[in-house]
Write an enzyme that holds these catalytic residues in place. Structure first.
Site, PDB file in Angstrom:
ATOM      1  N   ARG A 203      10.253  36.233  23.256  1.00 23.33           N
ATOM      2  CA  ARG A 203       9.674  36.871  22.060  1.00 23.33           C
ATOM      3  C   ARG A 203      10.427  38.165  21.772  1.00 23.33           C
ATOM      4  NH1 ARG A 203       6.689  41.288  23.762  1.00 23.33           N
ATOM      5  NH2 ARG A 203       5.983  41.214  25.936  1.00 23.33           N
TER       6      ARG A 203
ATOM      7  N   PHE B  34       1.889  47.515  21.870  1.00 29.20           N
ATOM      8  CA  PHE B  34       0.580  47.011  22.275  1.00 29.20           C
ATOM      9  C   PHE B  34      -0.450  48.114  22.126  1.00 29.20           C
ATOM     10  CE2 PHE B  34       3.672  44.313  24.262  1.00 29.20           C
ATOM     11  CZ  PHE B  34       3.144  43.056  24.052  1.00 29.20           C
TER      12      PHE B  34
ATOM     13  N   ILE C 187      11.966  40.074  38.721  1.00 26.06           N
ATOM     14  CA  ILE C 187      12.321  38.872  39.458  1.00 26.06           C
ATOM     15  C   ILE C 187      11.017  38.225  39.941  1.00 26.06           C
ATOM     16  CG2 ILE C 187      13.603  37.943  41.430  1.00 26.06           C
ATOM     17  CD1 ILE C 187      15.422  40.466  41.196  1.00 26.06           C
TER      18      ILE C 187
ATOM     19  N   THR D 121      10.047  46.056  38.407  1.00 29.02           N
ATOM     20  CA  THR D 121      11.271  45.686  37.705  1.00 29.02           C
ATOM     21  C   THR D 121      12.466  46.351  38.366  1.00 29.02           C
ATOM     22  OG1 THR D 121      11.071  47.530  36.132  1.00 29.02           O
ATOM     23  CG2 THR D 121      10.138  45.392  35.458  1.00 29.02           C
TER      24      THR D 121
ATOM     25  N   ASN E 269      16.014  47.969  37.391  1.00 28.15           N
ATOM     26  CA  ASN E 269      16.643  48.557  36.206  1.00 28.15           C
ATOM     27  C   ASN E 269      18.148  48.694  36.379  1.00 28.15           C
ATOM     28  OD1 ASN E 269      14.129  49.079  34.832  1.00 28.15           O
ATOM     29  ND2 ASN E 269      13.778  50.652  36.367  1.00 28.15           N
TER      30      ASN E 269
ATOM     31  N   GLY F 149      14.152  53.449  37.888  1.00 30.81           N
ATOM     32  CA  GLY F 149      13.700  53.484  36.505  1.00 30.81           C
ATOM     33  C   GLY F 149      12.636  54.545  36.331  1.00 30.81           C
TER      34      GLY F 149
ATOM     35  N   GLU G 145      15.310  45.874  31.895  1.00 30.68           N
ATOM     36  CA  GLU G 145      14.465  45.856  33.083  1.00 30.68           C
ATOM     37  C   GLU G 145      14.164  44.415  33.462  1.00 30.68           C
ATOM     38  OE1 GLU G 145      11.145  48.675  32.732  1.00 30.68           O
ATOM     39  OE2 GLU G 145      12.159  49.447  30.951  1.00 30.68           O
TER      40      GLU G 145
ATOM     41  N   TYR H  36      17.139  49.466  45.518  1.00 33.04           N
ATOM     42  CA  TYR H  36      17.975  50.408  44.783  1.00 33.04           C
ATOM     43  C   TYR H  36      19.371  50.427  45.408  1.00 33.04           C
ATOM     44  CZ  TYR H  36      13.539  52.156  42.974  1.00 33.04           C
ATOM     45  OH  TYR H  36      12.307  52.259  42.382  1.00 33.04           O
TER      46      TYR H  36
ATOM     47  N   LYS I  35       7.603  44.279  20.988  1.00 33.74           N
ATOM     48  CA  LYS I  35       6.528  44.759  20.115  1.00 33.74           C
ATOM     49  C   LYS I  35       5.681  45.788  20.849  1.00 33.74           C
ATOM     50  CE  LYS I  35       3.462  40.895  21.235  1.00 33.74           C
ATOM     51  NZ  LYS I  35       2.836  39.678  20.774  1.00 33.74           N
TER      52      LYS I  35
END
Length: 152
Positions: A102, A107, A80, A25, A27, A13, A77, A89, A105
């Site tokens: 959610r 930040f 775990i 993460t 990806n 990523g 993404e 990878y 958004k």
């Protein structure tokens, strides 16, 4: 369309998860991202994840544009909720998205983003301890057969 079952190869990523956020993460490739149903809105979701034929772990997944980073391409993404010794990878990641935490958004600061992600992780842990969500951890989808990379 939840639960949503998805499988694909883990690709490199942006390198922000581990380095900048301290929250690694996994990806998916652009092809896997493009195959997601359009009615799964951008946002933060929870569910189960498995690397290769390994153990199934709780996860949080971000689907979207990452407004804080102003991405021009949509990404998926997966964080775990487990500590891995090495990166993976090229491995096949299987995820089941169960519910939404959610919407996506922006930040005002990196600290605010990290704090929100930590809250998302705690919410995912709480949700995934519910009996109705625990049963999906045992789904046959997580028993990988060779060459099976289909989303449904």
């Amino acid at each position: 369309h939840l639960p949503y079952f998805c499988r694909g190869e883990v690709v490199k990523g942006f390198g922000r998860g581990s380095k900048e956020l301290g929250i690694p993460t996994a990806n998916f490739s652009e092809q896997v991202v493009e195959s997601f149903p359009s009615d799964i809105s951008t946002g933060i979701y929870y569910g189960w994840a498995c690397v290769g034929n390994g153990d199934v772990h709780k996860m949080v997944v971000s689907i979207g544009w990452n407004p804080f980073y102003k991405n021009i391409k949509k990404s998926v993404e997966t964080h775990i909720i487990h500590s891995f010794k090495d990166n993976f990878y090229g491995e096949i990641l299987s995820i089941v998205i169960i519910g939404c935490i959610r919407s996506e958004k922006n930040f005002s600061s990196l600290e605010a983003l990290i704090s929100a992600i930590q809250e998302d992780i705690e919410e995912a842990k709480r949700q995934l301890d519910l009996p109705e969500h625990l049963k999906l951890k045992e789904d046959n989808f997580f028993h990988l057969s060779e060459g099976k990379t289909v989303n449904h």
